[in-house]
Design a protein around this motif. Sequence first.
Motif, short mmCIF file in Angstrom:
data_model
loop_
_atom_site.label_atom_id
_atom_site.label_comp_id
_atom_site.label_asym_id
_atom_site.label_seq_id
_atom_site.Cartn_x
_atom_site.Cartn_y
_atom_site.Cartn_z
N UNK A 292 0.84 -1.21 0.00
CA UNK A 292 0.00 0.00 0.00
C UNK A 292 0.87 1.26 0.00
N UNK A 293 1.86 1.26 0.88
CA UNK A 293 2.76 2.42 1.00
C UNK A 293 3.47 2.69 -0.33
N UNK A 294 3.98 1.63 -0.95
CA UNK A 294 4.71 1.80 -2.21
C UNK A 294 3.77 2.27 -3.33
N UNK A 295 2.57 1.72 -3.35
CA UNK A 295 1.60 2.13 -4.38
C UNK A 295 1.28 3.62 -4.24
N UNK A 296 1.18 4.09 -2.99
CA UNK A 296 0.91 5.52 -2.76
C UNK A 296 2.13 6.34 -3.18
N UNK A 297 3.31 5.92 -2.73
CA UNK A 297 4.54 6.68 -3.03
C UNK A 297 4.84 6.71 -4.53
#
Length: 325
Positions: A292-297
């Motif tokens: 999730x974090x990587x998809x947002x970043x």
Amino acid sequence: MKRVGIIGVGEYLPEKILTNADLEKMVDTSDEWITTRTGIKQRHLAAPGQAASDLGVRAAQQALADAKIKAEDLDLIVVATITGDMPTPSTAAIIQNKLGAKKAVCFDLSAACAGFVYGISVAQQFIACGTYKNALVVGVEVLSSVTDWLDRNTCVLFGDGAGAAVLAQVPKGGIISTYLGCDGSKTDILNIPAGGSRQPATAASIEQRQHYLKMQGNELFKIAVNTMTRAAETVLEQAGMTFKDIDLIIPHQANARIIMAVAKKLGIPEDRVYLNIERCGNMSSASMVTALCEAVQEGKVKKGDTILLDVFGAGLVWGACIIEW
Ligand code: COA
């Protein structure tokens, strides 16, 4: 009930990388087998002495900065993990101290690969009913500490890492629908037999390698595909939505073949499915939140997008969650 959303995310992956080529030197396997059967190319490994809280605190600090919330203002810390620093105290308490989050209520949550979705669901309840204003949910694993490096059936799959999310009230959007489940009749197909009260550590349990993850991969594969498909369909039905309403699906990263089989059953094109398994392997509780974090970043989840999280793991447990970002 108040609307609750994720207002900040963070991750930490340890520096050391173990490639498939490295594994070829450790067990009877090949890059070709691992890549085609699982989609994994490499995984991160914690350094000797680096424990779950050391990883988790780094992810938490990034998430707090992203959310613009000070540690001392945190009301609740939930840490989803099956490889905490020690059986007691909780890793959440250790992270609280490292962050200086003095007023936060802290506990760990054990739901293996479904841990993060279970965790945000618990945090959501506290915030939605007004008990707390905010919560930090960390998903962290040092699976290398419970991986049998002599067992090629399991050791090629797992990695270490941490992700974190800060939840608070939001004016619109946020968590729209959540669905969780458990089938406790299949605890034998994925577990760590020793180290608990059933089989405390003895010289014999160590010699028999009972403190490592044991898995019936084949059996799990089929159940994972069916369960994740059903979980996604159920949460959409609950929300009165269809896949046309979903911009990105973020599934648990156990095996790229499981993920693509689920996407095919659901009729979702591959470009709407987020994957980080190639770089990270399966990090259990940490997989969903780091993805999730990587998809947002990476800008793959943008303000106003609707995403679907879909998880499955040891228990057996599962869950799905729709969030308007
Ligand atoms: N390298 C080379 N060969 C391997 C291997 C490895 N690392 N691991 C297993 N094999 C062999 C097996 O011994 C077996 O050989 P055999 O046919 O001579 O007995 C053969 O490959 C096929 O094994 P199988 O278990 O049928 O492979 P698979 O296609 O099911 O893939 C998994 C194995 C573990 C990758 C797959 O079943 C899986 O991902 N399962 C789900 C895991 C999961 O979801 N776990 C966590 C839940 S969150």
